[in-house]
Scaffold this active site. Sequence first.
Site, PDB file in Angstrom:
ATOM      1  N   GLY A 156       6.898   2.774  -2.411  1.00  0.00           N
ATOM      2  CA  GLY A 156       6.481   3.715  -1.387  1.00  0.00           C
ATOM      3  C   GLY A 156       5.433   3.120  -0.473  1.00  0.00           C
ATOM      4  O   GLY A 156       4.920   2.016  -0.708  1.00  0.00           O
ATOM      5  N   CYS A 157       5.122   3.846   0.574  1.00  0.00           N
ATOM      6  CA  CYS A 157       4.240   3.303   1.609  1.00  0.00           C
ATOM      7  C   CYS A 157       2.783   3.233   1.140  1.00  0.00           C
ATOM      8  O   CYS A 157       2.133   2.195   1.294  1.00  0.00           O
ATOM      9  CB  CYS A 157       4.367   4.100   2.891  1.00  0.00           C
ATOM     10  SG  CYS A 157       4.256   5.878   2.671  1.00  0.00           S
ATOM     11  N   TYR A 158       2.278   4.339   0.572  1.00  0.00           N
ATOM     12  CA  TYR A 158       0.896   4.278   0.105  1.00  0.00           C
ATOM     13  C   TYR A 158       0.727   3.242  -1.007  1.00  0.00           C
ATOM     14  O   TYR A 158      -0.230   2.455  -0.985  1.00  0.00           O
ATOM     15  CB  TYR A 158       0.433   5.649  -0.401  1.00  0.00           C
ATOM     16  CG  TYR A 158       0.202   6.665   0.683  1.00  0.00           C
ATOM     17  CD1 TYR A 158      -0.755   6.444   1.670  1.00  0.00           C
ATOM     18  CD2 TYR A 158       0.921   7.850   0.723  1.00  0.00           C
ATOM     19  CE1 TYR A 158      -0.980   7.383   2.672  1.00  0.00           C
ATOM     20  CE2 TYR A 158       0.695   8.794   1.726  1.00  0.00           C
ATOM     21  CZ  TYR A 158      -0.255   8.552   2.688  1.00  0.00           C
ATOM     22  OH  TYR A 158      -0.495   9.477   3.676  1.00  0.00           O
ATOM     23  N   GLU A 317      -1.161  -1.812   6.638  1.00  0.00           N
ATOM     24  CA  GLU A 317       0.241  -2.213   6.686  1.00  0.00           C
ATOM     25  C   GLU A 317       0.962  -1.193   7.553  1.00  0.00           C
ATOM     26  O   GLU A 317       0.408  -0.150   7.895  1.00  0.00           O
ATOM     27  CB  GLU A 317       0.847  -2.170   5.271  1.00  0.00           C
ATOM     28  CG  GLU A 317       0.818  -0.747   4.737  1.00  0.00           C
ATOM     29  CD  GLU A 317       1.559  -0.494   3.434  1.00  0.00           C
ATOM     30  OE1 GLU A 317       1.758  -1.434   2.667  1.00  0.00           O
ATOM     31  OE2 GLU A 317       1.931   0.679   3.217  1.00  0.00           O
TER      32      GLU A 317
END
Lengths: 347, 347, 347, 347
Positions: A156-158, A317
């Site tokens: 996932g992104c986090y 990011e």
Amino acid sequence: MQKIKTAVVGASGYTGMELLRLLLMHPNAELTCVTSRQYAGQPLSSVFPRFSQMAGSEVAFTEPDAETIKASGAEIAFLALPHGVAAAYATALLELGVKVIDLSADFRLNDPDVYEEFYGAVHPAQELLKEAVYGMPELPQRSEAIAKARLIASPGCYPTSIILPLVPLLQNGLIDPQSIVTCSMSGVSGAGKSSNVLFSFCEANESVRAYSAPKHRHLSEIEQELSIAASEPVAMSFTPHLVPTHNGICTTTSAKLIGSPESIGKALEAAYADKEFVRLLGEGSTADTKNVTRTNFIDIGWAVDERTGRVLLFSAEDNLGKGAAGQAVQSFNLVAGLPTQAGLQNI
Amino acid sequence: MQKIKTAVVGASGYTGMELLRLLLMHPNAELTCVTSRQYAGQPLSSVFPRFSQMAGSEVAFTEPDAETIKASGAEIAFLALPHGVAAAYATALLELGVKVIDLSADFRLNDPDVYEEFYGAVHPAQELLKEAVYGMPELPQRSEAIAKARLIASPGCYPTSIILPLVPLLQNGLIDPQSIVTCSMSGVSGAGKSSNVLFSFCEANESVRAYSAPKHRHLSEIEQELSIAASEPVAMSFTPHLVPTHNGICTTTSAKLIGSPESIGKALEAAYADKEFVRLLGEGSTADTKNVTRTNFIDIGWAVDERTGRVLLFSAEDNLGKGAAGQAVQSFNLVAGLPTQAGLQNI
Amino acid sequence: MQKIKTAVVGASGYTGMELLRLLLMHPNAELTCVTSRQYAGQPLSSVFPRFSQMAGSEVAFTEPDAETIKASGAEIAFLALPHGVAAAYATALLELGVKVIDLSADFRLNDPDVYEEFYGAVHPAQELLKEAVYGMPELPQRSEAIAKARLIASPGCYPTSIILPLVPLLQNGLIDPQSIVTCSMSGVSGAGKSSNVLFSFCEANESVRAYSAPKHRHLSEIEQELSIAASEPVAMSFTPHLVPTHNGICTTTSAKLIGSPESIGKALEAAYADKEFVRLLGEGSTADTKNVTRTNFIDIGWAVDERTGRVLLFSAEDNLGKGAAGQAVQSFNLVAGLPTQAGLQNI
Amino acid sequence: MQKIKTAVVGASGYTGMELLRLLLMHPNAELTCVTSRQYAGQPLSSVFPRFSQMAGSEVAFTEPDAETIKASGAEIAFLALPHGVAAAYATALLELGVKVIDLSADFRLNDPDVYEEFYGAVHPAQELLKEAVYGMPELPQRSEAIAKARLIASPGCYPTSIILPLVPLLQNGLIDPQSIVTCSMSGVSGAGKSSNVLFSFCEANESVRAYSAPKHRHLSEIEQELSIAASEPVAMSFTPHLVPTHNGICTTTSAKLIGSPESIGKALEAAYADKEFVRLLGEGSTADTKNVTRTNFIDIGWAVDERTGRVLLFSAEDNLGKGAAGQAVQSFNLVAGLPTQAGLQNI
């Protein structure tokens, strides 16, 4: 140049769109199948006018169907589907011999009970959990595992922005594993391509707020990987925030320092100096999302706070890039035996 | 209606502009003197076209000079000057019998040594430090002190959003004073009206980043007030971030919970239920900057994280409003004996 | 693959940065020299952290000097310099045998008197004016001329969005050449990397305004090319606006229709159906900047207004892309004999 | 101070919210009834947290019902309803003796055939059309008519920014009425509080585009008022654009100049020098939305283009303010016999 035939399943959202963008530009990839229930029958270029007149954009959306995907010749399929839905496609595609890079949460957790706790449903394909590899190539021994895998659970992104800075410090015992407090700020694309009025321009612009605290779903995979690195169960405080940018995640993590001030930089250098997509900014430098958007880079800076005995880790990011589609293409390159940077040298 | 004659010294930046905005709309205030070296001689309305054709906007900028300010009839002067510069004006104005509400950092710290440590210069007017009142009216016994003061040190933008949620918890011993970790996100106006290319639209838009960590100047006044509340010296971890909004500060604070989960809400209610500008959102609610911009409100929500034994405090305010000009006008109302909400009922 | 050695002169602004971005990603280009008085001695990656760890980003800035540029092996130099300054570098570089693609206004106008009228100075290198080719490859016979040229005058950002939709209509006598009224909206990067407070986030965000009307400098090259197409002198009404986006230009042009309603689409199709970077959206479609940002595409739609007898032309491009750096790279490909789309297939 | 009892019918969108904001701050207005089908039963402050703790915000939403509105004691009702829906409420309220200020398009057009042409339905209450007054108080003799009216048709957002600059020029024969070309740029709130993904942050930010050209619905009321001023039927070219701001409309109008260059300024001065909410910026000045947002001001500048013989008119207003709610409150003040600026001195 030989091209690997690929499919993108569920390509109508922002993660799917970013995957399409990366694959259309990828010198070693060919899009043979793109699925979307909503857009089935329409050419890619009419759904995403941005891609019009690009080589490869003539492909039309089809219904998501494992047989159709296989029939297109796709060797590797990216799943940009909601959790719970992805598992069934993964199962069917693997049976047909198509390798799967899943961007949903379905195969990220090793423990089906944790899945049930955080996602509120029984895990839909537990027999595949053991086989799945959490696709964060910069973790120790991970890129080798990805290269051999049939099923990649792309993070996932986090988690990417939180796990990468912390793992070397936990592995080396430089911070107290139970003292971690993280705040992350995500652009609005993290909420998906949504018709929810909360994410409309007028509601999201000039708005900054925390949400989903203290138990965001991504916490489960974050703590899983941190626990592995720390060799003990880690529970941490994580607060995500929504900020008015299109994309990008900025993460600040604070933890009690156990090692020396210099040990932080040394551990990060040892872990990442040779990693193509990790850029160490040095002590005293913070990370800015504007330098990483639309790239596969994660930037990491740090600072030691002698007054409180804590270390601060700053990372940035692109939530759709290194935090989703870029990282998935990174795994694709590993699985397909391509150069690490193939198709990811876009800035 | 009787109007109090006021002056704004150094009115060319964003805090000064917000002060002018509030005072032009204030039913009980009259702007008799507005100073700016840069704009001396120009009418207010040509420097700030937004204010043109407003009653009171005919006043012209003058050079900043204590005698001129006094001669204008001003009874109370707001100083929107850089720290180090404000002290001299405060001294001169007080000698002439003009009360001073100083929005700089010059009189916020009780201890001149801390000033020197954080601001890098000997305090310019130590004899006034004892007299100055830190102008956060919602703190215990503070509004009475403000009402009687000649010199108000109006707080900084970050401190208000951090101090107000924490003080009742520290006073009641509900959290561990040494466990506080705070992340704040500020709009770009917090950087001032700046020609620094870092704050240009193209550099600040689509950018999120931490800065000035781990020792931002405002930390000094934050820790001062928290230490008073905790009755022990408090050192905390504070990381400010810049996000692409015009104004607004969103703050998330995490601390080890000592009291019961319910004690948090009770302590906040006891402290703020009757405070006009504090809005308690309740447990489980986060605070959104978009609800407080251009107001004098601070919104406070909270959540208890049983997994980590920490409490999360969410607050939002306008960095130019409750975090600067609004709070200064709140003190003005106290000093002038006006109703608490006079001129601050703008939404 | 053979790589053409290139230099970017004056690479510190947004156009220069976009040139660097495109050339770093270009499969057939190698950056041998990058100049900036301000940054001389610093590596590219420290000035532009976004480019760090990209192949080719190790090059360091040097002082702008024709001999140095030549000595680096550069065969073709891009000039991203202010008008008036570029001409001297062009002269020196051409003498040394380095071909020049100039992104300034210095060689865009055929008539030095028009230059003097619009730029307020005697043209600095009139002898080169005849030789320079206005580098808009989609204009009739233009790509052949560019391919053979030593000196390309790469067009401005507004002109591209205005000229391309109009030329086929003027050439075919479909609109009244004296009836043209254009409004353009540009992102803030069009103002350059500026420390002017007017372009700060707080001043430019939530702000929309016209500027430089009725006689913006770009009008000179616009009318020049429209006059050629119309075979008569054209004077038009042009109003540029600043809007709060990073990049992108949206242009709406209205003109009296002489031809049939269908003739518009036919003429545009005939001119651009085979052009790689022009995307015709069809009648009734408007153009959206978000589909063209960071690409070399220009999108064109149109509508016929029978009530007023006028045609509306809608175009969108990236002011830094097709409106500047992208178009310059398009000329570079022509001059270097590379495929049209080389290095420009980024989306 | 006596307060006029008012109702806001359909208060859940952005125009309704701005009306509530203005009325909550209005010294002579009291909100006795606020309706919304969606929010019936909920207090104002829970639907709009921004208004929480404001005096007057304790009122709860009710179902929209004429009897309920009347029973609340409301003397004047604002309708912030969709066109087609507003007419029925207006009819019912007028019968009950409640005066109506309608912000929809239902009563703006004098000719029901034009309504049918532009809104695609038979006019729902033709008998009221004659009585309705187009509520733009700065038009000749208009404020007197508004003061005496029972039914005010409050103008649309684009029309105000286009009509006000043009009327004095058309009345004095200074421009060719058939040569008018207008481009307007509106903030996203103009699209309403919408769940349409087109207006989501990620789709609307970094996006600029024309839409609804060449026959936007507002064109009907614009041409009606221009025709009255010109004493001849006027058809004009109007292209609206969407830009990424919350609110604000920027309009640029071009027309063939018939009068002298000086006549433009003279006519505008004669018409508007004594108007409280029109600010004439002078020749050569453009108008910036950032100076008028959240106010009831319209700023107007102009320029003469001798090269094309055209005049350019630049105007800016808040689409929700002078373009909607502010102008409606201006009519309210006239109807209620209050001072012109009552409740509209907010900046």
